[in-house]
Design an enzyme around this catalytic site. Structure first.
Site, PDB file in Angstrom:
ATOM      1  N   LYS A 161       2.779   2.142   2.514  1.00 34.63           N
ATOM      2  CA  LYS A 161       2.757   2.692   3.880  1.00 34.63           C
ATOM      3  C   LYS A 161       3.826   1.996   4.721  1.00 34.63           C
ATOM      4  O   LYS A 161       4.090   0.813   4.559  1.00 34.63           O
ATOM      5  CB  LYS A 161       1.392   2.421   4.538  1.00 34.63           C
ATOM      6  CG  LYS A 161       0.277   3.345   4.099  1.00 34.63           C
ATOM      7  CD  LYS A 161      -0.936   3.181   5.035  1.00 34.63           C
ATOM      8  CE  LYS A 161      -1.875   4.359   4.950  1.00 34.63           C
ATOM      9  NZ  LYS A 161      -2.978   4.253   5.920  1.00 34.63           N
ATOM     10  N   LYS A 170       0.829  -1.215   0.000  1.00 33.69           N
ATOM     11  CA  LYS A 170       0.000   0.000   0.000  1.00 33.69           C
ATOM     12  C   LYS A 170       0.859   1.260   0.000  1.00 33.69           C
ATOM     13  O   LYS A 170       0.344   2.377  -0.004  1.00 33.69           O
ATOM     14  CB  LYS A 170      -0.912   0.027   1.241  1.00 33.69           C
ATOM     15  CG  LYS A 170      -1.977  -1.030   1.272  1.00 33.69           C
ATOM     16  CD  LYS A 170      -3.115  -0.708   2.246  1.00 33.69           C
ATOM     17  CE  LYS A 170      -2.704  -0.560   3.671  1.00 33.69           C
ATOM     18  NZ  LYS A 170      -3.856  -0.412   4.583  1.00 33.69           N
TER      19      LYS A 170
HETATM   20  N1  C2G Z   1     -10.310   7.003   9.089  1.00 37.15           N
HETATM   21  C1  C2G Z   1     -11.305   7.917   9.420  1.00 37.15           C
HETATM   22  N2  C2G Z   1     -10.969   9.171   9.776  1.00 37.15           N
HETATM   23  C2  C2G Z   1      -9.666   9.541   9.822  1.00 37.15           C
HETATM   24  C3  C2G Z   1      -8.652   8.614   9.509  1.00 37.15           C
HETATM   25  C4  C2G Z   1      -8.996   7.335   9.142  1.00 37.15           C
HETATM   26  O1  C2G Z   1     -12.521   7.594   9.371  1.00 37.15           O
HETATM   27  N3  C2G Z   1      -9.365  10.824  10.186  1.00 37.15           N
HETATM   28  C5  C2G Z   1     -10.722   5.650   8.692  1.00 37.15           C
HETATM   29  C6  C2G Z   1     -10.349   5.319   7.255  1.00 37.15           C
HETATM   30  O2  C2G Z   1     -11.306   5.864   6.348  1.00 37.15           O
HETATM   31  C7  C2G Z   1     -10.363   3.801   7.285  1.00 37.15           C
HETATM   32  C8  C2G Z   1      -9.905   3.477   8.728  1.00 37.15           C
HETATM   33  O3  C2G Z   1     -10.044   4.693   9.478  1.00 37.15           O
HETATM   34  O4  C2G Z   1     -11.695   3.316   7.077  1.00 37.15           O
HETATM   35  C9  C2G Z   1      -8.469   3.017   8.788  1.00 37.15           C
HETATM   36  O5  C2G Z   1      -7.670   4.010   8.177  1.00 37.15           O
HETATM   37  P1  C2G Z   1      -6.167   3.606   7.752  1.00 37.15           P
HETATM   38  O6  C2G Z   1      -5.492   2.932   8.874  1.00 37.15           O
HETATM   39  O7  C2G Z   1      -5.546   4.807   7.097  1.00 37.15           O
HETATM   40  O8  C2G Z   1      -6.453   2.492   6.654  1.00 37.15           O
HETATM   41  P2  C2G Z   1      -6.171   2.554   5.083  1.00 37.15           P
HETATM   42  O9  C2G Z   1      -4.737   2.814   4.820  1.00 37.15           O
HETATM   43  O10 C2G Z   1      -7.208   3.435   4.507  1.00 37.15           O
HETATM   44  O11 C2G Z   1      -6.384   1.011   4.667  1.00 37.15           O
HETATM   45  O12 C2G Z   1      -8.169  -2.629   2.248  1.00 37.15           O
HETATM   46  C10 C2G Z   1      -8.423  -1.370   2.832  1.00 37.15           C
HETATM   47  C11 C2G Z   1      -7.166  -0.751   3.379  1.00 37.15           C
HETATM   48  O13 C2G Z   1      -6.469  -1.642   4.226  1.00 37.15           O
HETATM   49  C12 C2G Z   1      -7.537   0.535   4.113  1.00 37.15           C
END
Ligand code: C2G
Length: 129
Positions: free
Chosen positions: A46, A44
């Site tokens: 990350k 990803k």
């Molecule tokens: N999130 C949120 N508000 C934020 C930050 C994150 O609602 N200020 C939500 C994201 O939309 C996501 C969840 O928290 O639904 C996890 O965010 P991340 O850890 O950044 O995950 P991500 O990199 O988006 O990975 O297959 C899907 C991926 O693994 C998603």
């Protein structure tokens, strides 16, 4: 029992994560969180501060979370929804539309992100400190 699933890295846990987990749980009785493995995070683009094991332990301590499983690939969602008998798939709306293919298997819900907080911003702010 109505089962909900959501996916993410959940690094440097913050209120944005807690808000999505709390709201996701409101759609059912049992919430599974699939957290990205360290290897999948690399795919990803990350680099999590906390390892998969640390992020798993943190998520398992949250009252809204009933089970934590690993996320290894983009493709595992259909299999997970079937294997865990999922009724509702929930993601933040930064992913809106991206997982609509799951509508064939379960309800797909995108919830508004929590504005003003992100792991990326936390890292930037700490670098300035
Ligand atoms: N999130 C949120 N508000 C934020 C930050 C994150 O609602 N200020 C939500 C994201 O939309 C996501 C969840 O928290 O639904 C996890 O965010 P991340 O850890 O950044 O995950 P991500 O990199 O988006 O990975 O297959 C899907 C991926 O693994 C998603």
């Amino acid at each position: 029992m109505k089962k909900v699933i959501t996916y993410g890295t959940f690094d440097l846990l913050h209120t944005g994560h807690i808000n999505i987990l709390r709201r996701a749980k409101e759609y059912g009785d049992y919430l599974i969180v699939a957290i990205s493995s360290d290897e999948f995070n690399a795919i990803k683009g990350k680099k999590a501060y906390y390892s998969f094991e640390q992020r798993k332990a943190i998520l398992e301590a949250i009252r809204y979370v009933d089970e934590v499983i690993p996320e290894h690939t983009w493709e595992q969602k259909v299999e997970d929804v079937q294997k865990y008998d999922i009724d509702v798939f929930v993601m933040g709306d930064d992913w809106k539309g991206k997982f609509d293919f799951l509508k064939e298997y379960c309800e797909v819900i995108y919830l508004p992100r929590t504005v003003g907080i992100s792991t990326t911003q936390i890292k930037k702010d700490l670098n300035k400190a």
